[in-house]
Design a protein around this motif. Structure first.
Motif, PDB file in Angstrom:
ATOM      1  N   ARG A 197     -30.259 -36.140 -10.977  1.00 39.57           N
ATOM      2  CA  ARG A 197     -31.016 -34.799 -11.492  1.00 39.57           C
ATOM      3  C   ARG A 197     -29.488 -33.832 -11.930  1.00 39.57           C
ATOM      4  O   ARG A 197     -29.538 -32.811 -10.513  1.00 39.57           O
ATOM      5  CB  ARG A 197     -31.805 -33.851 -10.613  1.00 39.57           C
ATOM      6  CG  ARG A 197     -31.991 -32.354 -11.112  1.00 39.57           C
ATOM      7  CD  ARG A 197     -33.483 -31.926 -10.023  1.00 39.57           C
ATOM      8  NE  ARG A 197     -33.880 -30.328 -11.044  1.00 39.57           N
ATOM      9  CZ  ARG A 197     -33.498 -29.480 -10.555  1.00 39.57           C
ATOM     10  NH1 ARG A 197     -32.476 -29.280 -10.033  1.00 39.57           N
ATOM     11  NH2 ARG A 197     -33.206 -28.453 -11.842  1.00 39.57           N
ATOM     12  N   THR A 248     -32.436 -33.385  -1.122  1.00 39.02           N
ATOM     13  CA  THR A 248     -32.354 -34.127  -2.665  1.00 39.02           C
ATOM     14  C   THR A 248     -31.027 -33.177  -3.762  1.00 39.02           C
ATOM     15  O   THR A 248     -30.569 -33.751  -4.396  1.00 39.02           O
ATOM     16  CB  THR A 248     -33.233 -34.886  -3.334  1.00 39.02           C
ATOM     17  OG1 THR A 248     -34.378 -34.032  -3.809  1.00 39.02           O
ATOM     18  CG2 THR A 248     -34.260 -35.900  -1.950  1.00 39.02           C
ATOM     19  N   ARG A 249     -31.617 -32.198  -3.231  1.00 39.46           N
ATOM     20  CA  ARG A 249     -31.075 -31.159  -4.713  1.00 39.46           C
ATOM     21  C   ARG A 249     -29.864 -31.076  -4.966  1.00 39.46           C
ATOM     22  O   ARG A 249     -29.175 -30.150  -4.752  1.00 39.46           O
ATOM     23  CB  ARG A 249     -32.010 -30.054  -5.431  1.00 39.46           C
ATOM     24  CG  ARG A 249     -33.371 -30.623  -5.879  1.00 39.46           C
ATOM     25  CD  ARG A 249     -34.101 -29.692  -6.925  1.00 39.46           C
ATOM     26  NE  ARG A 249     -34.976 -30.163  -7.411  1.00 39.46           N
ATOM     27  CZ  ARG A 249     -35.768 -29.334  -8.497  1.00 39.46           C
ATOM     28  NH1 ARG A 249     -35.396 -28.318  -8.772  1.00 39.46           N
ATOM     29  NH2 ARG A 249     -37.037 -30.147  -9.087  1.00 39.46           N
ATOM     30  N   ASN A 291     -35.512 -21.840  -5.737  1.00 39.89           N
ATOM     31  CA  ASN A 291     -36.289 -22.569  -5.575  1.00 39.89           C
ATOM     32  C   ASN A 291     -37.282 -22.549  -4.504  1.00 39.89           C
ATOM     33  O   ASN A 291     -38.015 -23.514  -4.694  1.00 39.89           O
ATOM     34  CB  ASN A 291     -34.935 -23.647  -4.518  1.00 39.89           C
ATOM     35  CG  ASN A 291     -34.154 -24.136  -4.994  1.00 39.89           C
ATOM     36  OD1 ASN A 291     -34.122 -25.951  -5.751  1.00 39.89           O
ATOM     37  ND2 ASN A 291     -32.641 -23.760  -5.153  1.00 39.89           N
ATOM     38  N   THR A 334     -33.486 -35.667  -7.615  1.00 40.17           N
ATOM     39  CA  THR A 334     -34.661 -35.539  -6.862  1.00 40.17           C
ATOM     40  C   THR A 334     -35.569 -36.802  -6.886  1.00 40.17           C
ATOM     41  O   THR A 334     -34.755 -38.034  -6.400  1.00 40.17           O
ATOM     42  CB  THR A 334     -35.697 -35.378  -7.913  1.00 40.17           C
ATOM     43  OG1 THR A 334     -37.169 -34.571  -7.635  1.00 40.17           O
ATOM     44  CG2 THR A 334     -35.545 -36.374  -8.629  1.00 40.17           C
ATOM     45  N   GLU A 374     -38.985 -38.383  -6.831  1.00 31.90           N
ATOM     46  CA  GLU A 374     -40.536 -38.521  -7.851  1.00 31.90           C
ATOM     47  C   GLU A 374     -40.512 -39.334  -7.275  1.00 31.90           C
ATOM     48  O   GLU A 374     -40.951 -40.262  -6.938  1.00 31.90           O
ATOM     49  CB  GLU A 374     -39.592 -38.835  -8.952  1.00 31.90           C
ATOM     50  CG  GLU A 374     -38.660 -38.145  -9.989  1.00 31.90           C
ATOM     51  CD  GLU A 374     -38.494 -38.695 -11.662  1.00 31.90           C
ATOM     52  OE1 GLU A 374     -39.266 -39.590 -11.502  1.00 31.90           O
ATOM     53  OE2 GLU A 374     -37.716 -38.001 -12.083  1.00 31.90           O
TER      54      GLU A 374
END
Length: 290
Positions: free
Chosen positions: A280, A230-231, A40, A285, A287
């Motif tokens: 996702r 978030t991921r 990441n 995610t 944005e």
């Protein structure tokens, strides 16, 4: 997104005190592996959330929300003249960065109607008070300070065991000045603001949702510190008092606002900080918009 923006009938302003490197990512998140960080690293650096030495970049900020009826300050950052020896960037500050940023948002300290703290850590309650003639006094003299009762009770108990500097210099003086409101989870301000319980980081941590008839914007405090979460919603920082609860709260929050028009306004995401939650795969995610 710029420092100021509008959504629905709300005007929102970011008030930044610091945006800087914090801790190495692997230290901040005990369950983060070097391999996962490597996967990441590129997008985190592109998002200016990670520096070249793999330290997280965090923003320390408040949000001013103007509804048709009130001017509300969410969290009060770090503050000046506070004894914070474990954090050199916070310790005994004397700069005017925060007050200049507040003025740039077109707001004076006397115009704040409510101060709403997501929780009572030093970087969220510091400007609750300022030093005046050797005494801590409420910075926002005309405001009612909203503290979740569960959160206040937790820190009252902790302070009874051993002195908690933030509680002593940034919370109790507000209570003693009769400016505090201890609220439960059904607290609202008119028809524009309500509490969303988000325990885990601290026992009484809350988010604040704003909007008439729907959640136009939600202010999530330390529910998340980095876009990495978030991921990987299961990643809890070492500061969470209940990492498992925090992870569950985080995923539920992300599910709640995923693929809606609600603006998510975290306390610490690097600029532009604000975004909309999108799915996702099995994760999410945030944005950036605007």
């Amino acid at each position: 997104m710029s420092l100021s923006f509008n959504v629905g009938d709300l005007s929102i302003h970011r008030v930044i005190e610091q945006e800087t490197t914090f801790l190495p990512a692997l230290e901040m998140f005990p369950d983060l592996t070097p391999e996962l960080l490597a996967e990441n690293r590129a997008w985190l650096r592109q998002a200016r959330a990670l520096d070249d030495a793999d330290a997280l970049i965090l923003c320390f900020q408040s949000y001013v929300v103007k509804t048709p009826h009130h001017t509300i300050l969410i969290d009060t950052c770090i503050g000046n003249d506070k004894q914070r020896p474990t954090r050199p960037n916070w310790h005994m500050k004397t700069d005017d960065t925060y007050m200049k940023a507040l003025n740039a948002a077109g707001v004076s300290v006397d115009e704040i109607d409510f101060v709403m703290c997501t929780h009572l850590h030093p970087d969220h309650a510091g400007w609750n008070t300022r030093l005046e003639n050797g005494r801590w006094v409420p910075t926002f003299a005309n405001a009612r300070y909203v503290f979740a009762k569960t959160e206040f009770d937790h820190w009252t108990a902790q302070n009874a065991k051993a002195a908690v500097p933030t509680f002593i210099d940034s919370v109790l003086p507000v209570v003693e000045a009769n400016r505090a409101e201890m609220v439960s989870n059904d607290f609202t301000i008119g028809d524009h603001a309500h509490i969303l319980p988000t325990p885990g980081h601290t026992p009484g941590h809350v988010a604040f949702a704003f909007g008439k008839g729907k959640d136009e914007a939600v202010f999530s405090g330390d529910l998340m510190h980095s876009p990495l979460q978030t991921r990987y919603p299961a990643l809890s920082p070492k500061f969470d008092v209940d990492p498992a609860q925090a992870a569950l709260t985080r995923r539920n929050f992300l599910e709640r606002y995923c693929d809606t028009d609600t603006l998510c306004c975290p306390a610490h995401f690097p600029s532009p900080s604000v975004g909309k939650i999108r799915r996702r795969g099995n994760a999410f995610t945030c944005e950036a918009v605007g």
